[in-house]
Design an enzyme around this catalytic site. Structure first.
Site, mmCIF file in Angstrom:
data_model
loop_
_atom_site.group_PDB
_atom_site.id
_atom_site.type_symbol
_atom_site.label_atom_id
_atom_site.label_comp_id
_atom_site.label_asym_id
_atom_site.label_seq_id
_atom_site.Cartn_x
_atom_site.Cartn_y
_atom_site.Cartn_z
ATOM 1 N N ASN A 1 20.982 3.752 -15.316
ATOM 2 C CA ASN A 1 20.150 4.313 -14.248
ATOM 3 C C ASN A 1 20.597 3.688 -12.936
ATOM 4 O OD1 ASN A 1 18.178 5.221 -12.539
ATOM 5 N ND2 ASN A 1 16.505 4.061 -13.462
ATOM 6 N N TRP A 2 21.371 4.449 -12.176
ATOM 7 C CA TRP A 2 21.929 3.906 -10.932
ATOM 8 C C TRP A 2 20.868 3.813 -9.831
ATOM 9 C CZ3 TRP A 2 27.398 6.566 -10.071
ATOM 10 C CH2 TRP A 2 28.219 6.265 -11.155
ATOM 11 N N LYS A 3 19.737 4.440 -10.029
ATOM 12 C CA LYS A 3 18.674 4.480 -9.014
ATOM 13 C C LYS A 3 19.261 4.936 -7.669
ATOM 14 C CE LYS A 3 16.383 0.860 -11.556
ATOM 15 N NZ LYS A 3 15.346 -0.135 -11.619
ATOM 16 N N HIS B 1 9.931 7.504 -14.994
ATOM 17 C CA HIS B 1 10.341 6.111 -14.781
ATOM 18 C C HIS B 1 9.201 5.368 -14.085
ATOM 19 C CE1 HIS B 1 12.466 2.616 -13.215
ATOM 20 N NE2 HIS B 1 13.376 2.847 -14.150
ATOM 21 N N GLU C 1 9.131 3.439 -11.710
ATOM 22 C CA GLU C 1 9.174 3.492 -10.238
ATOM 23 C C GLU C 1 8.616 4.816 -9.723
ATOM 24 O OE1 GLU C 1 13.317 2.441 -9.899
ATOM 25 O OE2 GLU C 1 12.842 0.450 -10.674
ATOM 26 N N GLU D 1 10.156 0.968 -21.521
ATOM 27 C CA GLU D 1 10.570 0.048 -20.467
ATOM 28 C C GLU D 1 9.359 -0.739 -19.965
ATOM 29 O OE1 GLU D 1 14.383 1.430 -18.417
ATOM 30 O OE2 GLU D 1 12.749 2.442 -17.416
ATOM 31 N N GLY E 1 14.221 -4.975 -13.658
ATOM 32 C CA GLY E 1 14.787 -5.557 -12.451
ATOM 33 C C GLY E 1 14.330 -6.983 -12.200
ATOM 34 N N SER F 1 16.014 -5.172 -17.873
ATOM 35 C CA SER F 1 16.935 -6.305 -17.750
ATOM 36 C C SER F 1 17.872 -6.461 -18.948
ATOM 37 C CB SER F 1 16.151 -7.609 -17.497
ATOM 38 O OG SER F 1 15.464 -7.523 -16.267
ATOM 39 N N GLY G 1 19.420 -0.566 -15.794
ATOM 40 C CA GLY G 1 19.454 -0.442 -14.340
ATOM 41 C C GLY G 1 20.551 -1.313 -13.750
HETATM 42 C C1 PEP Z 1 15.489 0.668 -15.186
HETATM 43 O O1 PEP Z 1 15.220 0.764 -14.014
HETATM 44 O O2 PEP Z 1 15.408 1.662 -15.912
HETATM 45 C C2 PEP Z 1 15.887 -0.641 -15.688
HETATM 46 C C3 PEP Z 1 15.796 -0.848 -16.966
HETATM 47 O O3 PEP Z 1 16.319 -1.561 -14.770
HETATM 48 P P1 PEP Z 1 16.929 -3.014 -15.076
HETATM 49 O O4 PEP Z 1 17.912 -2.867 -16.186
HETATM 50 O O5 PEP Z 1 17.557 -3.456 -13.803
HETATM 51 O O6 PEP Z 1 15.775 -3.892 -15.477
#
Ligand code: PEP
Length: 253
Positions: free
Chosen positions: A9-11, A98, A100, A170, A176, A216, A237
């Site tokens: 997920n490049w966001k 997601h 976010e 998640e 993050g 993470s 992410g």
């Molecule tokens: C995500 O945003 O889907 C995610 C899992 O981010 P990260 O790996 O940075 O925790």
């Protein structure tokens, strides 16, 4: 056996040039170094869907996904992108729900159920996210909340439609933050989700549903997480933004 998937997920990151470089480096490394048959998805910002898809060409292992779509099919919704648009571009996946989007854009279960429906109607596979915030985990009500999120977003589907959905668990406290769920915590929640699916759709259907872990994931913890019996890969992410890190994560699947 369920297909393993590692989705990045490049966001809202990368310029077009950086995006092209990242995709091309990961593609090269995967071809040269990754054994096994894990499927890789780059979930990229809307403007990069076509350039990255075109760059990948007929790559059998790597495909692209969007990070969101509208609940509407077309019309006066300035700034939105619809499922039919994504479909017309040949995009197979879309992340929905997601944390976010839930947190910053007020997306709730009712809205997400509509987005899931419109995505499926147009032949896209939703990567449907669920997961609890820290205070819910600390109050020990995380299982109830995640079950509710899954019910609200997915339980109106029939079994054939559900089979096209990928679920991503998640925990919000792990996204993050560098704080990963332990393999045991991930496995426990994935088993809860699968059992909940089985209670509605039967065990045979539940056993076919791909459930990814996100939060993470990195090169050091991917293998242990992805080895859990109910963890079918990851939604990644931060570590998906560096080609070497992401390739190492993919190797864990
Ligand atoms: C995500 O945003 O889907 C995610 C899992 O981010 P990260 O790996 O940075 O925790």
């Amino acid at each position: 056996m369920r297909q393993k998937i590692v989705a990045g997920n490049w966001k809202m990151n990368k310029t077009l040039e950086e995006a092209n470089i990242l995709a091309s480096e990961v593609t090269g490394m995967v071809a040269d170094e990754v054994k096994g048959d894990a499927k890789v998805i780059f979930c990229v910002p809307f403007p990069y869907l076509l350039p990255i898809k075109n760059q990948l060409g007929n790559n059998a292992r790597i495909s692209v996904g969007a990070q969101n779509c509208s609940e509407h099919e077309s019309g006066a919704y300035t700034g939105e992108v619809s499922a039919p648009m994504l479909k017309s571009m040949g995009i197979p996946y879309v992340i929905l729900g997601h944390s976010e989007r839930r947190q910053y854009f007020g997306e709730d279960g009712k809205l997400l159920a509509k987005k899931v429906d419109v995505a499926l109607k147009h032949g896209l596979s939703p990567i449907f996210c669920c997961g609890e915030p820290l205070e819910v985990r600390e109050a020990n009500t995380h299982e109830a909340l995640v079950k509710k999120q899954v019910e609200e977003g997915l339980f109106h589907l029939n079994a054939d439609a559900l089979k096209k959905v990928v679920i991503a668990y998640e925990p919000v406290w792990a996204i993050g933050t560098g704080k990963t769920a332990s393999a045991q915590q991930a496995q426990d929640m994935h088993a809860v989700i699968r059992t909940h699916l089985a209670s509605k759709y039967g065990q045979a259907v539940a056993d076919t549903i791909i459930i990814l872990y996100g939060g993470s994931v990195n090169a050091a913890n991917a293998k242990e997480l992805f080895s859990c019996p109910d963890v079918d890969g990851g939604l990644v992410g931060g570590a998906s933004l560096k080609s070497r890190d992401f390739t190492e994560v993919i190797k864990g699947a």
